[in-house]
Motif scaffolding. Structure first.
Motif, PDB file in Angstrom:
ATOM      1  N   TRP A  39       0.804  -1.227   0.000  1.00 50.18           N
ATOM      2  CA  TRP A  39       0.000   0.000   0.000  1.00 50.18           C
ATOM      3  C   TRP A  39       0.833   1.271   0.000  1.00 50.18           C
ATOM      4  CZ3 TRP A  39      -4.578  -1.143  -1.458  1.00 50.18           C
ATOM      5  CH2 TRP A  39      -5.156  -2.363  -1.093  1.00 50.18           C
ATOM      6  N   LYS A  40       2.087   1.187   0.420  1.00 44.37           N
ATOM      7  CA  LYS A  40       2.934   2.384   0.483  1.00 44.37           C
ATOM      8  C   LYS A  40       3.760   2.584  -0.791  1.00 44.37           C
ATOM      9  CE  LYS A  40       3.232   2.433   5.521  1.00 44.37           C
ATOM     10  NZ  LYS A  40       4.136   2.431   6.710  1.00 44.37           N
ATOM     11  N   ASP A  41       3.469   1.781  -1.804  1.00 41.78           N
ATOM     12  CA  ASP A  41       4.148   1.911  -3.099  1.00 41.78           C
ATOM     13  C   ASP A  41       3.177   2.586  -4.072  1.00 41.78           C
ATOM     14  OD1 ASP A  41       5.397   1.628  -5.563  1.00 41.78           O
ATOM     15  OD2 ASP A  41       6.101  -0.415  -5.172  1.00 41.78           O
ATOM     16  N   ALA A  42       3.475   3.827  -4.472  1.00 37.13           N
ATOM     17  CA  ALA A  42       2.564   4.581  -5.344  1.00 37.13           C
ATOM     18  C   ALA A  42       2.381   3.898  -6.684  1.00 37.13           C
ATOM     19  CB  ALA A  42       3.102   6.002  -5.551  1.00 37.13           C
ATOM     20  N   ARG A  43       3.361   3.125  -7.124  1.00 38.66           N
ATOM     21  CA  ARG A  43       3.242   2.412  -8.400  1.00 38.66           C
ATOM     22  C   ARG A  43       2.102   1.394  -8.362  1.00 38.66           C
ATOM     23  NH1 ARG A  43       8.614  -0.605  -9.119  1.00 38.66           N
ATOM     24  NH2 ARG A  43       7.987  -1.189  -6.986  1.00 38.66           N
ATOM     25  N   PHE A  44       1.809   0.892  -7.158  1.00 37.43           N
ATOM     26  CA  PHE A  44       0.700  -0.045  -6.974  1.00 37.43           C
ATOM     27  C   PHE A  44      -0.583   0.671  -6.565  1.00 37.43           C
ATOM     28  CE2 PHE A  44      -1.838  -2.314  -3.785  1.00 37.43           C
ATOM     29  CZ  PHE A  44      -2.345  -3.340  -4.577  1.00 37.43           C
ATOM     30  N   LEU A  45      -0.487   1.601  -5.617  1.00 42.22           N
ATOM     31  CA  LEU A  45      -1.689   2.208  -5.050  1.00 42.22           C
ATOM     32  C   LEU A  45      -2.526   2.928  -6.095  1.00 42.22           C
ATOM     33  CD1 LEU A  45      -3.348   2.855  -2.484  1.00 42.22           C
ATOM     34  CD2 LEU A  45      -2.042   5.000  -2.332  1.00 42.22           C
ATOM     35  N   ALA A  46      -1.877   3.710  -6.976  1.00 43.82           N
ATOM     36  CA  ALA A  46      -2.638   4.482  -7.964  1.00 43.82           C
ATOM     37  C   ALA A  46      -3.456   3.577  -8.883  1.00 43.82           C
ATOM     38  CB  ALA A  46      -1.697   5.396  -8.758  1.00 43.82           C
ATOM     39  N   PRO A  47      -2.856   2.571  -9.518  1.00 43.52           N
ATOM     40  CA  PRO A  47      -3.673   1.677 -10.355  1.00 43.52           C
ATOM     41  C   PRO A  47      -4.731   0.916  -9.549  1.00 43.52           C
ATOM     42  CG  PRO A  47      -1.351   1.418 -10.882  1.00 43.52           C
ATOM     43  CD  PRO A  47      -1.423   2.247  -9.640  1.00 43.52           C
ATOM     44  N   PHE A  48      -4.418   0.520  -8.319  1.00 42.64           N
ATOM     45  CA  PHE A  48      -5.384  -0.247  -7.532  1.00 42.64           C
ATOM     46  C   PHE A  48      -6.618   0.591  -7.219  1.00 42.64           C
ATOM     47  CE2 PHE A  48      -7.351  -2.051  -3.794  1.00 42.64           C
ATOM     48  CZ  PHE A  48      -7.365  -3.410  -4.094  1.00 42.64           C
ATOM     49  N   LEU A  49      -6.414   1.856  -6.831  1.00 37.64           N
ATOM     50  CA  LEU A  49      -7.567   2.721  -6.575  1.00 37.64           C
ATOM     51  C   LEU A  49      -8.345   2.959  -7.869  1.00 37.64           C
ATOM     52  CD1 LEU A  49      -6.068   5.287  -4.029  1.00 37.64           C
ATOM     53  CD2 LEU A  49      -7.638   3.395  -3.576  1.00 37.64           C
ATOM     54  N   LYS A  85      11.241   9.902  -1.171  1.00 37.52           N
ATOM     55  CA  LYS A  85      10.544  11.176  -0.978  1.00 37.52           C
ATOM     56  C   LYS A  85       9.524  11.408  -2.087  1.00 37.52           C
ATOM     57  CE  LYS A  85      11.333  16.165  -0.517  1.00 37.52           C
ATOM     58  NZ  LYS A  85      12.362  17.249  -0.482  1.00 37.52           N
ATOM     59  N   MET A  86       9.924  11.169  -3.332  1.00 34.85           N
ATOM     60  CA  MET A  86       9.004  11.394  -4.448  1.00 34.85           C
ATOM     61  C   MET A  86       7.887  10.358  -4.433  1.00 34.85           C
ATOM     62  SD  MET A  86       8.166  13.486  -6.733  1.00 34.85           S
ATOM     63  CE  MET A  86       9.578  14.534  -6.341  1.00 34.85           C
ATOM     64  N   ASN A  87       8.165   9.152  -3.935  1.00 35.53           N
ATOM     65  CA  ASN A  87       7.112   8.146  -3.789  1.00 35.53           C
ATOM     66  C   ASN A  87       6.039   8.648  -2.822  1.00 35.53           C
ATOM     67  OD1 ASN A  87       6.072   5.259  -4.088  1.00 35.53           O
ATOM     68  ND2 ASN A  87       6.373   5.386  -1.875  1.00 35.53           N
ATOM     69  N   LYS A  88       6.453   9.310  -1.729  1.00 33.43           N
ATOM     70  CA  LYS A  88       5.480   9.855  -0.775  1.00 33.43           C
ATOM     71  C   LYS A  88       4.657  10.963  -1.419  1.00 33.43           C
ATOM     72  CE  LYS A  88       8.130   8.715   3.389  1.00 33.43           C
ATOM     73  NZ  LYS A  88       8.874   9.250   4.562  1.00 33.43           N
ATOM     74  N   VAL A  89       5.312  11.801  -2.221  1.00 35.25           N
ATOM     75  CA  VAL A  89       4.575  12.845  -2.948  1.00 35.25           C
ATOM     76  C   VAL A  89       3.570  12.201  -3.903  1.00 35.25           C
ATOM     77  CG1 VAL A  89       4.786  14.773  -4.561  1.00 35.25           C
ATOM     78  CG2 VAL A  89       6.504  14.461  -2.762  1.00 35.25           C
ATOM     79  N   VAL A 110       4.112  18.351 -11.486  1.00 34.18           N
ATOM     80  CA  VAL A 110       5.363  18.557 -10.741  1.00 34.18           C
ATOM     81  C   VAL A 110       6.139  17.249 -10.635  1.00 34.18           C
ATOM     82  CG1 VAL A 110       6.327  19.114  -8.463  1.00 34.18           C
ATOM     83  CG2 VAL A 110       4.523  20.548  -9.436  1.00 34.18           C
ATOM     84  N   ILE A 111       5.435  16.143 -10.322  1.00 37.83           N
ATOM     85  CA  ILE A 111       6.083  14.834 -10.214  1.00 37.83           C
ATOM     86  C   ILE A 111       6.702  14.438 -11.556  1.00 37.83           C
ATOM     87  CG2 ILE A 111       5.660  12.369  -9.866  1.00 37.83           C
ATOM     88  CD1 ILE A 111       3.437  13.200  -7.879  1.00 37.83           C
ATOM     89  N   PHE A 112       5.954  14.642 -12.625  1.00 38.88           N
ATOM     90  CA  PHE A 112       6.463  14.289 -13.960  1.00 38.88           C
ATOM     91  C   PHE A 112       7.729  15.069 -14.284  1.00 38.88           C
ATOM     92  CE2 PHE A 112       6.625  15.377 -18.518  1.00 38.88           C
ATOM     93  CZ  PHE A 112       6.864  14.103 -19.036  1.00 38.88           C
ATOM     94  N   ILE A 113       7.720  16.376 -14.035  1.00 39.92           N
ATOM     95  CA  ILE A 113       8.896  17.206 -14.331  1.00 39.92           C
ATOM     96  C   ILE A 113      10.084  16.740 -13.499  1.00 39.92           C
ATOM     97  CG2 ILE A 113       9.838  19.536 -14.115  1.00 39.92           C
ATOM     98  CD1 ILE A 113       7.021  20.582 -14.822  1.00 39.92           C
ATOM     99  N   ASN A 114       9.831  16.426 -12.227  1.00 41.65           N
ATOM    100  CA  ASN A 114      10.925  15.953 -11.369  1.00 41.65           C
ATOM    101  C   ASN A 114      11.506  14.645 -11.888  1.00 41.65           C
ATOM    102  OD1 ASN A 114      11.553  13.939  -8.895  1.00 41.65           O
ATOM    103  ND2 ASN A 114      12.255  16.007  -8.386  1.00 41.65           N
ATOM    104  N   LEU A 115      10.638  13.691 -12.220  1.00 42.38           N
ATOM    105  CA  LEU A 115      11.114  12.389 -12.671  1.00 42.38           C
ATOM    106  C   LEU A 115      11.810  12.468 -14.025  1.00 42.38           C
ATOM    107  CD1 LEU A 115       8.087  10.105 -11.646  1.00 42.38           C
ATOM    108  CD2 LEU A 115      10.281  10.386 -10.463  1.00 42.38           C
ATOM    109  N   ALA A 116      11.391  13.404 -14.847  1.00 40.83           N
ATOM    110  CA  ALA A 116      11.977  13.520 -16.190  1.00 40.83           C
ATOM    111  C   ALA A 116      13.303  14.267 -16.196  1.00 40.83           C
ATOM    112  CB  ALA A 116      10.984  14.212 -17.129  1.00 40.83           C
ATOM    113  N   PHE A 117      13.460  15.242 -15.267  1.00 41.81           N
ATOM    114  CA  PHE A 117      14.618  16.135 -15.377  1.00 41.81           C
ATOM    115  C   PHE A 117      15.482  16.253 -14.110  1.00 41.81           C
ATOM    116  CE2 PHE A 117      11.338  17.862 -18.289  1.00 41.81           C
ATOM    117  CZ  PHE A 117      12.020  17.705 -19.487  1.00 41.81           C
ATOM    118  N   PHE A 118      14.902  16.032 -12.937  1.00 41.88           N
ATOM    119  CA  PHE A 118      15.637  16.370 -11.710  1.00 41.88           C
ATOM    120  C   PHE A 118      15.876  15.202 -10.761  1.00 41.88           C
ATOM    121  CE2 PHE A 118      13.316  20.242 -13.031  1.00 41.88           C
ATOM    122  CZ  PHE A 118      14.407  21.043 -13.312  1.00 41.88           C
TER     123      PHE A 118
END
Length: 552
Positions: A330-340, A405-409, A477-485
């Protein structure tokens, strides 16, 4: 640390180009959506020069067509590059050609929407008429997507040629099935736009047969929903098992479900036209029956997914009927978002059954209930799954890391979107049952006594829309961070393995020629006689609703 990309950097560049357009569309479309909900609440008035229906069209086109199409094609290309191998130089060249056709088309269409020449409520739906270049731009988007579709088909066929006798990779098979559905569905849209709407909007012909145009549109309009959903199903079937540490329950079941989506999603457009005259009731009834058949692959998918969850839970020591629930990550956003997204799709599917029922449809037809249904399907099941894909795909193909940190965001963004969508969709469904109209601004029904019952729900929509807008901003914001920062590193491209006890895939489930032939047979069966009736019995133009409508 040097980043390690999971696919060829040239293929990653093509995928990311699609995602850049998709997330610009998300930001602009979400802004338009926020304005819509505020206007519908009666608490906000748009500035002079901005029309409510412009905002409505921007929201629909950018989120319903641009975001979805660009994201889906980018995801399919990345997935195919991962499981089939790097695209050839020629395949990649045509991929870029298709991409630029789509992007230029979006720019043309957006220009005419902003000029007030394309406020046609997102659809190509006569008798509403836009500027010819509005339709031309959208045609470029569709044709560009076809070009990229043929790139995917060619890479899949090349893998089969290079690996004779082997079963094709499941993710590639699903991508091909999705784009075959899109290509076949777009034939109806292309026909009405190129043969009817563009000549009519230019002035080459004085009238248009509305019933035929709408029938061709809805031939496209219903499978469009499955074009949105099938990439989400790709992630549910293939990606999620790997993320939770489990295995794909059945490769054969997954392929069969996609074959059934291809067969059952096409010959069912009449269930969107149940209250339109000119279509024989028998054919409406037949297509409603065929519509309900699409429940079968959906239930197969639910069975397969929850079997995967339970098997993994048992492996981790879960006991009891629902003990596996506690073992999910449940604390993995890669799983939680699709599950919801999966959970919100359950009431979305139930609402779809209402919409397709001749009797119940008359209660909700052209009310905002329908909009609420779309927000549970494409804006919840699909959007949340697409966000979950983004959380791992962007860093994976660019050689970066999804940090803790970004996973929590990302978890916060997922809950923001879910809560906002619950407010939005629940209030839309409720207001629809009170008769709130589907596409109208507050000013068009203010003073109507019935509208007093809608106002609390419209305010709830504004609350939900505001939360969703914040969720969209955070996603950008998350997308920009993951793509560039995000820090350089190596992020997994999670491709699930099939359970060792699963049955071998029958050859028939890997043969698209058979299923394309069956699909066209069903289409001819469902539409040939009705079209003959429409053409032979088209009435002359007359006051009120008629088949033949002249230029506005």
């Amino acid at each position: 640390m040097k980043g390690v990309a999971s696919i060829d950097k040239r293929d990653a560049k093509l995928t990311m180009a699609h995602l850049y357009v998709a997330f610009v569309a998300l930001f602009l479309g979400a802004t338009a959506g926020l304005l819509q909900t505020l206007v519908r609440s009666g608490k906000v008035t748009l500035p002079a020069g901005i029309n409510y229906y412009q905002v409505l069209t921007v929201h629909g086109v950018l989120l319903g067509l641009v975001l979805t199409t660009f994201f889906i094609i980018g995801f399919i290309i990345a997935g195919q590059s991962k499981v089939c191998g790097t695209l050839s130089a020629g395949e990649r060249r045509f991929g870029w050609i298709g991409y630029w056709m789509m992007t230029i088309g979006v720019a043309i269409t957006a220009t005419f929407i902003l000029l007030g020449e394309g406020s046609v409520l997102y659809t190509m739906y006569a008798p509403l008429m836009a500027h010819p270049l509005h339709y031309t731009g959208l045609t470029l988007v569709v044709v560009g997507s076809w070009v990229e579709g043929f790139v995917v088909f060619h890479r899949h066929a090349r893998w089969k040629k290079e690996n004779p006798g082997q079963t094709t990779p499941l993710l590639s098979f699903m991508g091909v099935a999705t784009l075959i559905l899109w290509l076949v569905a777009c034939l109806g849209l292309a026909t009405t736009v190129l043969v009817q709407i563009i000549p009519w909007s230019i002035g080459l012909v004085p009238t248009i047969d509305v019933l035929i145009s709408r029938t061709l549109f809805w031939y496209f309009g219903h499978p469009l929903v499955y074009f949105w959903l099938m990439p989400a199903y790709m992630a549910w079937y293939v990606i999620i098992p790997k993320i939770i540490g489990g295995k794909i329950f059945s490769d054969s079941l997954a392929r069969l479900s996609f074959v059934l989506f291809l067969l059952f999603s096409m010959p069912v457009g009449f269930h969107h036209q149940l209250l339109e005259p000119g279509i024989d009731p028998f054919w409406k009834y037949l297509q409603v029956v065929l519509t309900y058949l699409v429940v079968i692959p959906s239930l197969m998918t639910a069975f397969s997914l929850f079997a995967t969850f339970e098997l993994r839970g048992r492996e981790l020591g879960a006991t009891g009927i629902f003990g596996w629930w506690k073992k999910l990550p449940w604390k993995d956003a890669r799983f939680l978002a699709p599950f919801l997204g999966m959970l919100l799709f359950i009431p979305g599917g139930a609402g779809g059954i209402v919409n397709a029922s001749h009797q119940m449809n008359q209660v909700v037809h052209n009310t905002i209930w329908i909009t609420g249904h779309f927000h549970l399907t494409v804006a919840s099941a699909c959007a949340l799954t697409f966000f979950g894909i983004t959380f791992w795909m962007v860093p994976s193909i660019t050689g970066r890391k999804l940090t803790e940190k970004m996973n929590k965001v990302a978890l916060a963004q997922t809950w923001l979107w879910t809560i906002g969508m619950v407010f939005m969709s629940a209030s839309m469904h409720a207001a629809g049952l009170f008769g709130a109209p589907r596409r109208s601004a507050f000013s068009t029904y203010a003073g109507n006594e019935d509208s007093l019952a809608w106002i609390p729900y419209q305010i709830a929509q504004a609350v939900g829309g505001t939360i969703l807008f914040l969720g969209a901003l955070l996603m950008v914001v998350i997308f920009i961070n993951l793509a560039f920062f995000a820090p350089k590193g190596e992020e997994e491209f999670p491709i699930g393995e099939v359970h060792e006890k699963a049955e071998k895939v029958p050859a028939i489930f890997d043969n698209f020629k058979v299923w394309i032939a069956v699909t066209f047979t069903l289409i001819l069966f469902a539409y040939t006689i009705p079209f003959i009736d429409m053409i032979q019995n088209a009435p002359p133009g007359s006051p009120g609703f008629t088949n033949v409508i002249g230029r506005q």
